[in-house]
Design a protein around this motif. Structure first.
Motif, PDB file in Angstrom:
ATOM      1  N   ASN A 101       0.844  -1.198   0.000  1.00  0.00           N
ATOM      2  CA  ASN A 101       0.000   0.000   0.000  1.00  0.00           C
ATOM      3  C   ASN A 101       0.875   1.242   0.000  1.00  0.00           C
ATOM      4  O   ASN A 101       1.280   1.723   1.051  1.00  0.00           O
ATOM      5  N   SER A 102       1.118   1.773  -1.173  1.00  0.00           N
ATOM      6  CA  SER A 102       1.956   2.968  -1.285  1.00  0.00           C
ATOM      7  C   SER A 102       1.240   4.217  -0.794  1.00  0.00           C
ATOM      8  O   SER A 102       1.859   5.250  -0.596  1.00  0.00           O
ATOM      9  N   LYS A 103      -0.076   4.130  -0.548  1.00  0.00           N
ATOM     10  CA  LYS A 103      -0.852   5.295  -0.109  1.00  0.00           C
ATOM     11  C   LYS A 103      -1.057   5.332   1.402  1.00  0.00           C
ATOM     12  O   LYS A 103      -1.810   6.167   1.897  1.00  0.00           O
ATOM     13  N   ALA A 104      -0.400   4.459   2.128  1.00  0.00           N
ATOM     14  CA  ALA A 104      -0.499   4.466   3.591  1.00  0.00           C
ATOM     15  C   ALA A 104       0.137   5.754   4.124  1.00  0.00           C
ATOM     16  O   ALA A 104       0.918   6.412   3.436  1.00  0.00           O
ATOM     17  N   SER A 105      -0.188   6.101   5.355  1.00  0.00           N
ATOM     18  CA  SER A 105       0.355   7.335   5.943  1.00  0.00           C
ATOM     19  C   SER A 105       1.861   7.211   6.156  1.00  0.00           C
ATOM     20  O   SER A 105       2.399   6.106   6.298  1.00  0.00           O
ATOM     21  N   ASP A 106       2.532   8.358   6.175  1.00  0.00           N
ATOM     22  CA  ASP A 106       3.985   8.370   6.386  1.00  0.00           C
ATOM     23  C   ASP A 106       4.359   7.787   7.739  1.00  0.00           C
ATOM     24  O   ASP A 106       5.371   7.100   7.869  1.00  0.00           O
ATOM     25  N   GLU A 107       3.541   8.051   8.751  1.00  0.00           N
ATOM     26  CA  GLU A 107       3.813   7.524  10.092  1.00  0.00           C
ATOM     27  C   GLU A 107       3.730   5.996  10.091  1.00  0.00           C
ATOM     28  O   GLU A 107       4.561   5.323  10.697  1.00  0.00           O
ATOM     29  N   ALA A 108       2.726   5.466   9.406  1.00  0.00           N
ATOM     30  CA  ALA A 108       2.572   4.012   9.340  1.00  0.00           C
ATOM     31  C   ALA A 108       3.744   3.389   8.588  1.00  0.00           C
ATOM     32  O   ALA A 108       4.291   2.372   9.016  1.00  0.00           O
ATOM     33  N   LYS A 109       4.139   4.007   7.484  1.00  0.00           N
ATOM     34  CA  LYS A 109       5.266   3.471   6.708  1.00  0.00           C
ATOM     35  C   LYS A 109       6.554   3.480   7.519  1.00  0.00           C
ATOM     36  O   LYS A 109       7.339   2.528   7.467  1.00  0.00           O
ATOM     37  N   LYS A 110       6.767   4.530   8.301  1.00  0.00           N
ATOM     38  CA  LYS A 110       7.973   4.618   9.130  1.00  0.00           C
ATOM     39  C   LYS A 110       7.963   3.529  10.200  1.00  0.00           C
ATOM     40  O   LYS A 110       8.961   2.818  10.386  1.00  0.00           O
ATOM     41  N   LEU A 111       6.840   3.376  10.895  1.00  0.00           N
ATOM     42  CA  LEU A 111       6.736   2.372  11.954  1.00  0.00           C
ATOM     43  C   LEU A 111       6.906   0.961  11.405  1.00  0.00           C
ATOM     44  O   LEU A 111       7.642   0.148  11.967  1.00  0.00           O
ATOM     45  N   VAL A 112       6.261   0.679  10.295  1.00  0.00           N
ATOM     46  CA  VAL A 112       6.353  -0.649   9.700  1.00  0.00           C
ATOM     47  C   VAL A 112       7.779  -0.920   9.212  1.00  0.00           C
ATOM     48  O   VAL A 112       8.302  -2.021   9.389  1.00  0.00           O
ATOM     49  N   SER A 113       8.423   0.085   8.616  1.00  0.00           N
ATOM     50  CA  SER A 113       9.824  -0.069   8.195  1.00  0.00           C
ATOM     51  C   SER A 113      10.709  -0.434   9.372  1.00  0.00           C
ATOM     52  O   SER A 113      11.525  -1.354   9.289  1.00  0.00           O
ATOM     53  N   CYS A 114      10.530   0.286  10.474  1.00  0.00           N
ATOM     54  CA  CYS A 114      11.323   0.005  11.676  1.00  0.00           C
ATOM     55  C   CYS A 114      11.043  -1.405  12.195  1.00  0.00           C
ATOM     56  O   CYS A 114      11.979  -2.139  12.533  1.00  0.00           O
TER      57      CYS A 114
END
Length: 122
Positions: free
Chosen positions: A38-51
């Motif tokens: 999901n490339s349209k997820a929020s930036d905060e979610a993408k950061k947390l999931v990446s971590c």
């Protein structure tokens, strides 16, 4: 383009002995996996999931007894036996957990679709 930095990982796990090039490569790979879901997820979610993804991958190399991401385990004594079960991926692998998928807005959904439905004429 990574959604988190090596410093973000260090803040979350408190290990300064991480190799920045290795962590940055994992973060780049995690971004590709996240965008595939999901490339349209929020930036905060993408950061947390990446971590989360990178911590699971590097955490399995920290020398602890229990691998990061293990859902079940058993240890024996004098027979020198260990068994670990992973619910999603494997040790050292980048993968999305159920919670990560929920954060990205792509959790499992149950439904049905019939390709013949549009062909019905009344």
């Amino acid at each position: 383009m990574a959604y988190a930095t090596c410093e973000d990982i260090i803040k979350r796990i408190g290990m300064n002995s991480l190799e920045p090039d290795y962590v940055n490569a994992l973060l780049d790979d995690a971004a590709v996996i996240i965008d595939a879901y999901n490339s349209k997820a929020s930036d905060e979610a993408k950061k947390l999931v990446s971590c989360n993804m990178v911590i699971r991958a590097v955490g399995s190399n920290d020398g602890s007894c229990i691998p990061v991401g293990a859902t079940q385990g058993s240890v024996a004594a004098l027979g020198y036996s260990q068994t670990w079960t992973y619910g999603n991926g494997s040790s050292g692998e980048l993968y999305l957990s159920k919670m990560d998928k929920k954060l990205l807005g792509v959790s499992n959904k149950i439904g049905i679709y019939s390709p013949l439905e549009g062909m019905v004429v009344e």
